[in-house]
Design a protein around this motif. Structure first.
Motif, mmCIF file in Angstrom:
data_model
loop_
_atom_site.group_PDB
_atom_site.id
_atom_site.type_symbol
_atom_site.label_atom_id
_atom_site.label_comp_id
_atom_site.label_asym_id
_atom_site.label_seq_id
_atom_site.Cartn_x
_atom_site.Cartn_y
_atom_site.Cartn_z
ATOM 1 N N SER A 290 0.854 -1.186 0.000
ATOM 2 C CA SER A 290 0.000 0.000 0.000
ATOM 3 C C SER A 290 0.890 1.235 0.000
ATOM 4 O O SER A 290 1.782 1.363 0.844
ATOM 5 C CB SER A 290 -0.926 -0.005 1.227
ATOM 6 N N TRP A 291 0.631 2.139 -0.956
ATOM 7 C CA TRP A 291 1.433 3.356 -1.118
ATOM 8 C C TRP A 291 0.534 4.551 -0.844
ATOM 9 O O TRP A 291 -0.563 4.650 -1.406
ATOM 10 C CB TRP A 291 1.962 3.420 -2.548
ATOM 11 N N ASP A 292 0.987 5.455 0.020
ATOM 12 C CA ASP A 292 0.117 6.573 0.368
ATOM 13 C C ASP A 292 -0.031 7.516 -0.827
ATOM 14 O O ASP A 292 0.830 7.554 -1.716
ATOM 15 C CB ASP A 292 0.670 7.316 1.589
ATOM 16 N N PRO A 293 -1.127 8.281 -0.897
ATOM 17 C CA PRO A 293 -1.409 9.105 -2.087
ATOM 18 C C PRO A 293 -0.364 10.171 -2.373
ATOM 19 O O PRO A 293 -0.285 10.659 -3.501
ATOM 20 C CB PRO A 293 -2.766 9.741 -1.756
ATOM 21 N N ARG A 294 0.437 10.552 -1.390
ATOM 22 C CA ARG A 294 1.501 11.527 -1.636
ATOM 23 C C ARG A 294 2.755 10.862 -2.203
ATOM 24 O O ARG A 294 3.679 11.549 -2.637
ATOM 25 C CB ARG A 294 1.859 12.253 -0.339
ATOM 26 N N GLY A 295 2.819 9.543 -2.129
ATOM 27 C CA GLY A 295 3.983 8.830 -2.624
ATOM 28 C C GLY A 295 5.180 8.920 -1.704
ATOM 29 O O GLY A 295 6.323 8.822 -2.168
ATOM 30 N N GLU A 296 4.951 9.067 -0.388
ATOM 31 C CA GLU A 296 6.069 9.249 0.539
ATOM 32 C C GLU A 296 6.152 8.176 1.620
ATOM 33 O O GLU A 296 7.117 8.153 2.388
ATOM 34 C CB GLU A 296 5.985 10.637 1.176
ATOM 35 N N ARG A 297 5.164 7.302 1.720
ATOM 36 C CA ARG A 297 5.230 6.181 2.654
ATOM 37 C C ARG A 297 4.693 4.935 1.949
ATOM 38 O O ARG A 297 3.620 4.964 1.345
ATOM 39 C CB ARG A 297 4.414 6.448 3.927
ATOM 40 N N LEU A 298 5.458 3.858 2.043
ATOM 41 C CA LEU A 298 5.071 2.576 1.457
ATOM 42 C C LEU A 298 4.954 1.554 2.580
ATOM 43 O O LEU A 298 5.918 1.327 3.319
ATOM 44 C CB LEU A 298 6.113 2.114 0.435
ATOM 45 N N ALA A 299 3.780 0.952 2.722
ATOM 46 C CA ALA A 299 3.552 -0.063 3.752
ATOM 47 C C ALA A 299 3.544 -1.444 3.104
ATOM 48 O O ALA A 299 2.916 -1.649 2.063
ATOM 49 C CB ALA A 299 2.229 0.187 4.475
ATOM 50 N N VAL A 300 4.249 -2.383 3.735
ATOM 51 C CA VAL A 300 4.375 -3.748 3.222
ATOM 52 C C VAL A 300 3.929 -4.707 4.317
ATOM 53 O O VAL A 300 4.518 -4.733 5.404
ATOM 54 C CB VAL A 300 5.826 -4.056 2.805
ATOM 55 N N LEU A 301 2.890 -5.484 4.042
ATOM 56 C CA LEU A 301 2.412 -6.481 4.995
ATOM 57 C C LEU A 301 3.133 -7.798 4.729
ATOM 58 O O LEU A 301 2.967 -8.407 3.668
ATOM 59 C CB LEU A 301 0.900 -6.659 4.863
ATOM 60 N N LEU A 302 3.946 -8.220 5.692
ATOM 61 C CA LEU A 302 4.717 -9.460 5.582
ATOM 62 C C LEU A 302 3.944 -10.600 6.230
ATOM 63 O O LEU A 302 3.416 -10.453 7.339
ATOM 64 C CB LEU A 302 6.080 -9.283 6.254
ATOM 65 N N LYS A 303 3.892 -11.741 5.548
ATOM 66 C CA LYS A 303 3.053 -12.851 5.999
ATOM 67 C C LYS A 303 3.511 -13.459 7.317
ATOM 68 O O LYS A 303 2.694 -13.860 8.143
ATOM 69 C CB LYS A 303 3.026 -13.949 4.929
ATOM 70 N N GLY A 304 4.821 -13.568 7.519
ATOM 71 C CA GLY A 304 5.313 -14.266 8.696
ATOM 72 C C GLY A 304 5.045 -15.761 8.597
ATOM 73 O O GLY A 304 4.729 -16.303 7.534
ATOM 74 N N ASP A 305 5.141 -16.436 9.728
ATOM 75 C CA ASP A 305 4.896 -17.876 9.800
ATOM 76 C C ASP A 305 3.963 -18.151 10.972
ATOM 77 O O ASP A 305 4.356 -18.013 12.132
ATOM 78 C CB ASP A 305 6.211 -18.633 9.985
ATOM 79 N N PRO A 306 2.703 -18.526 10.702
ATOM 80 C CA PRO A 306 1.752 -18.746 11.806
ATOM 81 C C PRO A 306 2.142 -19.900 12.719
ATOM 82 O O PRO A 306 1.639 -19.999 13.842
ATOM 83 C CB PRO A 306 0.430 -19.033 11.077
ATOM 84 N N GLN A 307 3.037 -20.776 12.264
ATOM 85 C CA GLN A 307 3.449 -21.917 13.080
ATOM 86 C C GLN A 307 4.592 -21.572 14.029
ATOM 87 O O GLN A 307 4.932 -22.378 14.892
ATOM 88 C CB GLN A 307 3.876 -23.079 12.170
ATOM 89 N N ALA A 308 5.197 -20.404 13.856
ATOM 90 C CA ALA A 308 6.343 -20.017 14.683
ATOM 91 C C ALA A 308 6.028 -18.705 15.397
ATOM 92 O O ALA A 308 5.684 -17.711 14.752
ATOM 93 C CB ALA A 308 7.602 -19.878 13.829
ATOM 94 N N THR A 309 6.138 -18.698 16.706
ATOM 95 C CA THR A 309 5.812 -17.502 17.480
ATOM 96 C C THR A 309 6.824 -16.382 17.279
ATOM 97 O O THR A 309 6.499 -15.214 17.510
ATOM 98 C CB THR A 309 5.739 -17.847 18.977
ATOM 99 N N ASN A 310 8.038 -16.726 16.871
ATOM 100 C CA ASN A 310 9.057 -15.687 16.676
ATOM 101 C C ASN A 310 9.149 -15.226 15.227
ATOM 102 O O ASN A 310 10.098 -14.542 14.850
ATOM 103 C CB ASN A 310 10.423 -16.193 17.148
#
Length: 517
Positions: free
Chosen positions: A397-417
């Motif tokens: 997701s990129w903000d409308p001003r083009g100055e912040r980019l958010a990236v959702l990382l999946k991780g691993d649901p089987q590992a708490t760390n």
């Protein structure tokens, strides 16, 4: 190529991200988060009335009665198409001539063989509707997510929330009325988007159709009638997993993994034009560039297409490992960032603008995609032990001003760390494209992000809305002065109570710049 090791370390246990101020991400405890924004909401799973009975099971409530073969055949054709009709004729061998029953069985076997061969090429066709939506949704773990879709209005502060109980609620801080939208066809909502330049139209991607709700913002009704919704459907076009309005609001696109055609809808006329290309096995994700010139169309296979919208021609882009999982456009539509399933990097495509008097169809697009960020797993040593951050990307997701980019990382649901986490980059698109580390957005202990979206019209920088696995919705403001707008004085950002000081040594370390790439 640098890695997430340039980021400041994640927050200690018990701290949540509040905001960005003076180039630092500030944090606080649970109480600070709840008091940070009046728009924060919480939908406990226990408060939602979930459907416990499918529609087909309601037949048991009615007395059985005999029907003629023709009545059963008509019902089978209506419910299951040609396959349903052939099944009914084959099963009714005592009521039809033998040659008709045997012929129907042979045709049915041939269709099943063709279907199995097609499914071997495109395995997603064997999935159920719910599993297919979960596979291609931008929401992490969509099947078990309390908030299944979220949509900010492009011009006001109101937003729509689709919940696990198949209802949609519309919130507006300037109104005490919260309309709840329900419709018999509103099942398994995968995406929502408000129509640009319009106050009332909300498009909803459902299992078997598109719904376009027209909700009067001045109405005091909390339960608009189902007659306020237009139903847009096309044979074989479902489940709908992605939709996209044109920036002018004139056209609406819809995509389904079961349909190789991308539908272009004229909502007012309730008509559509299919755009079909060979290969891909369907269309899973759509994103229309802010300038209206291009559309990203992902497929279940290892290729995606970028359409230009003047002549509606497209370019094919093959991927090495998997399908295009997510993508987002720069504010001027000149740059596309995208992520590929099975990879841990972000790619960029740059599109040159068309000179005056030159048709876009005569221009050649970018020749290759450039890697702009590497999000491979990185270990951080924290007070609570080692934390591994990085891996595959769920959404961008990129903000409308083009100055912040958010990236959702999946991780691993089987590992708490190895938790799912949001990494935020500082970005610059002019005069050159650059990525800088900003930090991680984290929630309460044991809670992971599922969905995120930037506010389209936040005046003080960028506002990131995050929907969490607990059913809570929070808003994280990033206060900054836009580099694209001249300012007389650099005044300080709004302050928050109880900030936790964070190291600022990472502010000027670049992950990517076109000057050194």
């Amino acid at each position: 190529m640098c890695s997430l090791a340039l980021f400041p370390p994640p927050l200690p246990n018990g701290q949540t991200t509040l905001c960005e101020s003076n180039n630092e991400l500030l944090s606080g405890n649970k109480e600070d988060t709840q008091n940070a924004s009046p728009l924060s909401l919480h939908f406990p799973r226990e408060s939602l009335k979930l459907h416990s009975r499918t529609e087909s099971s309601s037949k048991a409530a009615f007395l059985d009665h005999s029907e003629t073969l023709w009545m059963r055949s008509a019902a089978a054709w209506r419910d299951g198409g040609l396959t349903g009709l052939l099944n009914e004729i084959t099963d009714s061998d005592s009521e039809v001539p033998k040659w008709l029953s045997v012929g129907s069985g042979c045709i049915l076997a041939l269709l099943r063989w063709i279907s199995s061969f097609h499914s071997s090429l495109f395995p997603h066709l064997t999935l159920s509707c719910e599993d297919m939506i979960a596979e291609f949704s931008q929401v992490l773990n969509w099947s078990d997510c309390v908030v299944r879709a979220f949509a900010w209005h492009p011009h006001t502060d109101k937003f729509a929330v689709a919940l696990l109980d198949e209802s949609i609620k519309i919130y507006n801080p300037k109104s005490t009325t919260t309309p709840t939208l329900k419709h018999r066809l509103q099942r398994n909502v995968a995406a929502m988007q408000w129509k640009p330049l319009c106050a009332s139209a909300l498009a909803v991607a459902c299992q078997n159709c598109l719904l376009v709700w027209h909700v009067d913002p001045c109405s005091l009704s909390t339960r608009p009638s189902s007659s306020c919704a237009q139903v847009l459907s096309h044979p074989g076009h479902g489940p709908v997993t992605s939709i996209a309005w044109s920036p002018s609001g004139a056209l609406l696109l819809s995509a389904s993994p079961m349909d190789t055609s991308m539908m272009v809808w004229d909502v007012a006329a309730e008509s559509c034009v299919p755009l079909q290309r060979v290969g891909g096995g369907g269309v899973t994700f759509l994103s229309w560039s802010p300038d209206g010139s291009h559309v990203l169309a992902s497929t279940p296979s290892a290729l995606f297409r970028v359409w230009e919208t003047r002549m509606w021609t497209c370019e094919r882009w093959p991927c090495l490992k998997g399908r295009c999982q997510s993508g987002c456009w720069s504010p001027d539509g000149s740059r596309l960032l995208f992520a590929v399933e099975g990879e841990t990097v972000i790619y960029a495509l740059t599109f040159a603008g068309a000179p005056a008097g030159v048709s876009t169809s005569s221009l050649t697009g970018p020749q290759a995609a450039a890697v702009v960020a590497d999000l491979s797993e990185t270990t951080f040593h924290t007070e609570d032990g080692d934390l591994i951050v990085g891996g595959e990307i769920q959404s961008l997701s990129w903000d409308p001003r083009g100055e912040r980019l958010a990236v959702l990382l999946k991780g691993d649901p089987q590992a708490t760390n190895r938790p799912a986490i949001i990494a935020v980059f500082k970005t610059r698109t002019s005069p050159i494209f650059e990525l800088l580390p900003c930090g991680f957005v984290q929630g309460e202990p044991g809670v992971e992000p599922r969905l995120m979206q930037f506010h389209p019209n936040f005046q003080h920088g960028a506002l990131l809305t995050v929907c969490w696995s607990s059913g809570r919705i929070t808003h994280v403001p990033f206060y900054f002065l836009s580099s694209a707008v001249p300012h007389v004085a650099l005044s300080g950002s709004p302050s928050l109570l109880h900030p936790l000081e964070r190291p600022a040594d990472f502010a000027n370390q670049s992950l990517f710049t076109e000057l050194i790439s």
